[in-house]
Design an enzyme around this catalytic site. Structure first.
Site, mmCIF file in Angstrom:
data_model
loop_
_atom_site.group_PDB
_atom_site.id
_atom_site.type_symbol
_atom_site.label_atom_id
_atom_site.label_comp_id
_atom_site.label_asym_id
_atom_site.label_seq_id
_atom_site.Cartn_x
_atom_site.Cartn_y
_atom_site.Cartn_z
ATOM 1 N N GLY A 22 -1.358 8.558 -7.493
ATOM 2 C CA GLY A 22 -2.234 8.882 -8.650
ATOM 3 C C GLY A 22 -1.917 7.529 -9.671
ATOM 4 O O GLY A 22 -1.928 7.133 -11.203
ATOM 5 N N SER A 51 0.363 5.811 -16.898
ATOM 6 C CA SER A 51 -0.166 6.986 -15.612
ATOM 7 C C SER A 51 0.985 8.136 -15.825
ATOM 8 O O SER A 51 1.811 8.169 -16.161
ATOM 9 C CB SER A 51 0.302 6.343 -14.535
ATOM 10 O OG SER A 51 -0.993 5.019 -14.457
ATOM 11 N N ILE A 52 0.165 8.875 -15.935
ATOM 12 C CA ILE A 52 1.284 10.618 -15.821
ATOM 13 C C ILE A 52 2.000 10.124 -14.642
ATOM 14 O O ILE A 52 2.815 10.839 -15.024
ATOM 15 C CB ILE A 52 -0.142 11.530 -15.515
ATOM 16 C CG1 ILE A 52 -1.119 11.651 -17.390
ATOM 17 C CG2 ILE A 52 0.511 13.367 -15.578
ATOM 18 C CD1 ILE A 52 -1.857 12.942 -17.604
ATOM 19 N N TYR A 63 -17.701 14.661 -20.637
ATOM 20 C CA TYR A 63 -16.283 14.754 -19.822
ATOM 21 C C TYR A 63 -17.646 14.978 -18.538
ATOM 22 O O TYR A 63 -17.268 14.382 -17.536
ATOM 23 C CB TYR A 63 -15.443 15.992 -19.947
ATOM 24 C CG TYR A 63 -14.078 15.769 -19.213
ATOM 25 C CD1 TYR A 63 -13.645 14.926 -18.834
ATOM 26 C CD2 TYR A 63 -13.883 17.047 -18.162
ATOM 27 C CE1 TYR A 63 -12.307 14.655 -18.205
ATOM 28 C CE2 TYR A 63 -13.086 16.901 -17.434
ATOM 29 C CZ TYR A 63 -12.422 15.649 -17.405
ATOM 30 O OH TYR A 63 -10.929 15.854 -16.567
ATOM 31 N N LYS A 76 -13.414 18.956 -11.325
ATOM 32 C CA LYS A 76 -12.168 19.812 -11.793
ATOM 33 C C LYS A 76 -11.788 21.215 -11.623
ATOM 34 O O LYS A 76 -10.646 22.170 -11.429
ATOM 35 C CB LYS A 76 -11.340 19.963 -13.464
ATOM 36 C CG LYS A 76 -10.445 17.801 -13.712
ATOM 37 C CD LYS A 76 -9.678 17.484 -13.067
ATOM 38 C CE LYS A 76 -9.242 16.229 -13.642
ATOM 39 N NZ LYS A 76 -8.376 15.632 -12.688
ATOM 40 N N THR A 106 -3.842 7.429 -21.444
ATOM 41 C CA THR A 106 -4.103 6.198 -20.410
ATOM 42 C C THR A 106 -4.705 5.652 -19.863
ATOM 43 O O THR A 106 -5.803 5.532 -20.892
ATOM 44 C CB THR A 106 -3.279 7.577 -19.475
ATOM 45 O OG1 THR A 106 -5.282 8.128 -19.109
ATOM 46 C CG2 THR A 106 -2.861 8.601 -19.214
ATOM 47 N N ALA A 149 -7.060 6.447 -17.059
ATOM 48 C CA ALA A 149 -8.126 6.927 -17.346
ATOM 49 C C ALA A 149 -8.716 7.008 -18.484
ATOM 50 O O ALA A 149 -10.148 8.043 -19.050
ATOM 51 C CB ALA A 149 -7.648 7.886 -16.493
HETATM 52 P P1 NAD Z 1 -4.901 6.564 -14.508
HETATM 53 O O1 NAD Z 1 -5.804 6.022 -14.598
HETATM 54 O O2 NAD Z 1 -3.341 6.043 -15.225
HETATM 55 O O3 NAD Z 1 -5.246 7.548 -13.439
HETATM 56 C C1 NAD Z 1 -6.247 8.148 -12.131
HETATM 57 C C2 NAD Z 1 -5.065 7.367 -10.457
HETATM 58 O O4 NAD Z 1 -7.026 7.217 -9.771
HETATM 59 C C3 NAD Z 1 -5.318 5.824 -10.771
HETATM 60 O O5 NAD Z 1 -3.861 5.481 -10.775
HETATM 61 C C4 NAD Z 1 -6.418 5.680 -10.261
HETATM 62 O O6 NAD Z 1 -6.354 4.118 -9.216
HETATM 63 C C5 NAD Z 1 -6.940 6.518 -9.253
HETATM 64 N N1 NAD Z 1 -7.844 6.748 -8.173
HETATM 65 C C6 NAD Z 1 -9.059 6.713 -8.434
HETATM 66 N N2 NAD Z 1 -9.700 6.825 -7.296
HETATM 67 C C7 NAD Z 1 -9.207 6.462 -6.216
HETATM 68 C C8 NAD Z 1 -9.072 6.536 -4.977
HETATM 69 N N3 NAD Z 1 -10.484 6.900 -4.585
HETATM 70 N N4 NAD Z 1 -8.590 6.575 -4.368
HETATM 71 C C9 NAD Z 1 -7.244 7.093 -4.957
HETATM 72 N N5 NAD Z 1 -7.088 7.288 -6.028
HETATM 73 C C10 NAD Z 1 -7.655 6.519 -7.304
HETATM 74 O O7 NAD Z 1 -4.944 8.100 -16.237
HETATM 75 P P2 NAD Z 1 -4.146 9.235 -15.731
HETATM 76 O O8 NAD Z 1 -4.421 9.656 -16.878
HETATM 77 O O9 NAD Z 1 -2.953 9.448 -15.877
HETATM 78 O O10 NAD Z 1 -5.022 10.124 -14.973
HETATM 79 C C11 NAD Z 1 -4.107 10.858 -13.596
HETATM 80 C C12 NAD Z 1 -4.635 12.695 -13.852
HETATM 81 O O11 NAD Z 1 -4.434 12.991 -14.741
HETATM 82 C C13 NAD Z 1 -6.441 13.137 -13.105
HETATM 83 O O12 NAD Z 1 -6.431 13.085 -12.110
HETATM 84 C C14 NAD Z 1 -7.000 12.849 -14.519
HETATM 85 O O13 NAD Z 1 -7.943 13.933 -14.402
HETATM 86 C C15 NAD Z 1 -5.790 13.942 -15.446
HETATM 87 N N6 NAD Z 1 -5.948 14.453 -16.645
HETATM 88 C C16 NAD Z 1 -5.884 13.720 -17.282
HETATM 89 C C17 NAD Z 1 -5.569 13.213 -18.626
HETATM 90 C C18 NAD Z 1 -5.744 11.977 -20.245
HETATM 91 O O14 NAD Z 1 -5.841 12.848 -20.719
HETATM 92 N N7 NAD Z 1 -5.680 11.234 -19.590
HETATM 93 C C19 NAD Z 1 -5.378 14.691 -18.832
HETATM 94 C C20 NAD Z 1 -5.405 16.069 -18.089
HETATM 95 C C21 NAD Z 1 -5.544 15.335 -17.467
HETATM 96 O O1 0WE Z 2 -9.664 13.139 -16.206
HETATM 97 C C1 0WE Z 2 -9.698 12.886 -16.829
HETATM 98 C C2 0WE Z 2 -10.181 11.474 -17.350
HETATM 99 C C3 0WE Z 2 -10.861 11.181 -15.801
HETATM 100 C C4 0WE Z 2 -11.663 9.962 -15.262
HETATM 101 C C5 0WE Z 2 -11.701 8.875 -16.302
HETATM 102 C C6 0WE Z 2 -12.341 7.820 -15.830
HETATM 103 C C7 0WE Z 2 -12.774 6.613 -17.275
HETATM 104 C C8 0WE Z 2 -13.243 5.480 -16.395
HETATM 105 C C9 0WE Z 2 -12.578 9.824 -14.288
HETATM 106 N N1 0WE Z 2 -13.417 8.661 -14.377
HETATM 107 C C10 0WE Z 2 -13.012 7.685 -14.388
HETATM 108 N N2 0WE Z 2 -13.805 6.419 -14.833
HETATM 109 C C11 0WE Z 2 -14.134 5.491 -15.678
HETATM 110 O O2 0WE Z 2 -15.255 4.534 -14.656
HETATM 111 N N3 0WE Z 2 -9.412 13.615 -18.742
HETATM 112 C C12 0WE Z 2 -8.817 14.255 -19.006
HETATM 113 C C13 0WE Z 2 -9.601 12.172 -19.485
HETATM 114 C C14 0WE Z 2 -10.408 12.751 -20.527
HETATM 115 O O3 0WE Z 2 -11.839 11.298 -19.983
HETATM 116 C C15 0WE Z 2 -12.431 12.002 -20.652
HETATM 117 C C16 0WE Z 2 -12.240 13.402 -21.748
HETATM 118 C C17 0WE Z 2 -10.942 13.215 -21.668
HETATM 119 C C18 0WE Z 2 -9.807 13.875 -22.154
HETATM 120 C C19 0WE Z 2 -13.957 11.544 -20.406
HETATM 121 C C20 0WE Z 2 -15.364 12.231 -21.813
HETATM 122 C C21 0WE Z 2 -14.856 13.303 -22.441
HETATM 123 C C22 0WE Z 2 -13.211 13.817 -23.099
#
Ligand code: NAD
Ligand code: 0WE
Length: 256
Positions: A13, A19-20, A156, A163, A194, A196
């Site tokens: 990821g 990225s987290i 969301y 989730k 991030t 995402a």
């Molecule tokens: P990020 O975009 O940096 O990471 C998401 C990753 O998913 C990317 O590296 C992307 O390449 C990968 N991915 C998507 N489709 C894929 C596929 N088919 N195969 C392999 N990899 C794939 O964003 P992030 O915020 O670091 O997200 C990481 C995790 O943290 C996610 O599960 C997200 O739901 C979760 N999360 C994010 C937040 C937030 O606010 N950013 C909060 C809570 C949880």
């Molecule tokens: O899990 C997530 C984001 C996951 C995510 C984000 C994207 C953006 C770009 C999954 N798929 C996509 N596809 C894309 O094309 N989070 C926890 C971050 C997040 O996303 C939201 C939130 C929060 C918080 C979307 C709507 C409302 C709140």
């Protein structure tokens, strides 16, 4: 002495330095772990490879989690290069952009299946391959989730449903793999900027609300998430499995 000395970790990821998964990787490296990285698509190699090399990683491979051939190839490589695995970090989620706005009611069948496949089923698929590499010594698996699984967070939508499936998968997998001393937990992170989170309308408002209402009156950082994840990966948490650990400044406990 690091908390993860001698441990081998596979990280799923990382897309870029925000990225987290990258925050987690840095903290794990600091505690002595050896790291392997996968990236979700060929277009990400140019971003991920330099980061992985920065932490001395030798195993850097493409792995779209919906592609069984790529998943098999990665675990075949881990088996031949490392022979065993101690830690797996699952930090992968995806839904189509159009599903992350408007009413959940309008979610398409295809959009629902895609979000579930990438964001929930992938954990099951990865662990089925990881378990044989972990069972000699035991292991720790950590996935990332969000409060939208249990409360309605506007927009969301299908990700919340995915989730919820992911969190329930954590419990069933923890039950299946506990007898082999493989622990499975999730970190439920507060919102953090991030890739995402880019282009999500109203994300700024979500961050502002946490600052106003969460007990700690601040948003979380990558280091906050990484610290909790290192704990779950380390022997300090040896009695913990099937758990959802909130790293959200306490936001989830508030009713008003
Ligand atoms: P990020 O975009 O940096 O990471 C998401 C990753 O998913 C990317 O590296 C992307 O390449 C990968 N991915 C998507 N489709 C894929 C596929 N088919 N195969 C392999 N990899 C794939 O964003 P992030 O915020 O670091 O997200 C990481 C995790 O943290 C996610 O599960 C997200 O739901 C979760 N999360 C994010 C937040 C937030 O606010 N950013 C909060 C809570 C949880
Ligand atoms: O899990 C997530 C984001 C996951 C995510 C984000 C994207 C953006 C770009 C999954 N798929 C996509 N596809 C894309 O094309 N989070 C926890 C971050 C997040 O996303 C939201 C939130 C929060 C918080 C979307 C709507 C409302 C709140």
């Amino acid at each position: 002495m690091g908390l993860l000395d001698g441990k081998k970790a596979a990280i799923f990821g990382v897309a870029n330095e925000r990225s987290i998964a990258w925050g987690i990787a840095g903290a794990m490296k600091k505690e002595g772990a050896e790291l392997a990285f996968t990236y979700g698509g060929a277009n990400l190699e140019s971003r991920v490879r330099p980061l992985a090399e920065q932490v001395g990683s030798r195993i850097i491979m493409p792995c779209d989690v919906t592609n069984d051939g790529e998943v098999d190839a990665f675990f075949d490589t881990l088996k031949s290069e490392w022979g065993s695995l101690d830690i797996l970090v699952h930090s992968v989620a995806f839904a189509k952009k159009e599903e992350l706005k408007g009413e959940f009611l309008n979610t398409s069948r295809e959009g629902f299946f895609l979000a579930m496949d990438v964001s929930a089923y992938s954990l099951v698929s990865l662990l089925r391959r990881a378990a044989p590499l972990m069972e000699a010594k035991g292991g720790s698996v950590i996935t990332l989730t969000y409060l939208g699984s249990e409360r309605v967070i506007p927009n969301y939508n299908v990700m919340g449903v995915a989730k919820a499936a992911l969190e329930t998968s954590v419990r069933y997998l923890a039950s299946d793999l506990g007898p082999r001393n493989i622990r499975v937990n999730a970190v439920s992170a507060g919102p953090i900027k991030t890739l995402a989170a880019m282009g999500i309308s109203g994300f700024r408002e979500i961050l502002d609300l946490v600052e106003k209402k969460a007990p700690l009156r601040r948003n979380i950082t990558l280091e906050d998430i990484a610290g909790a994840t290192v704990y779950l990966a380390s022997d300090l948490s040896r009695g913990v499995t099937g758990e959802i650990l909130y790293v959200d400044s306490g936001f989830n406990i508030m009713g008003m």
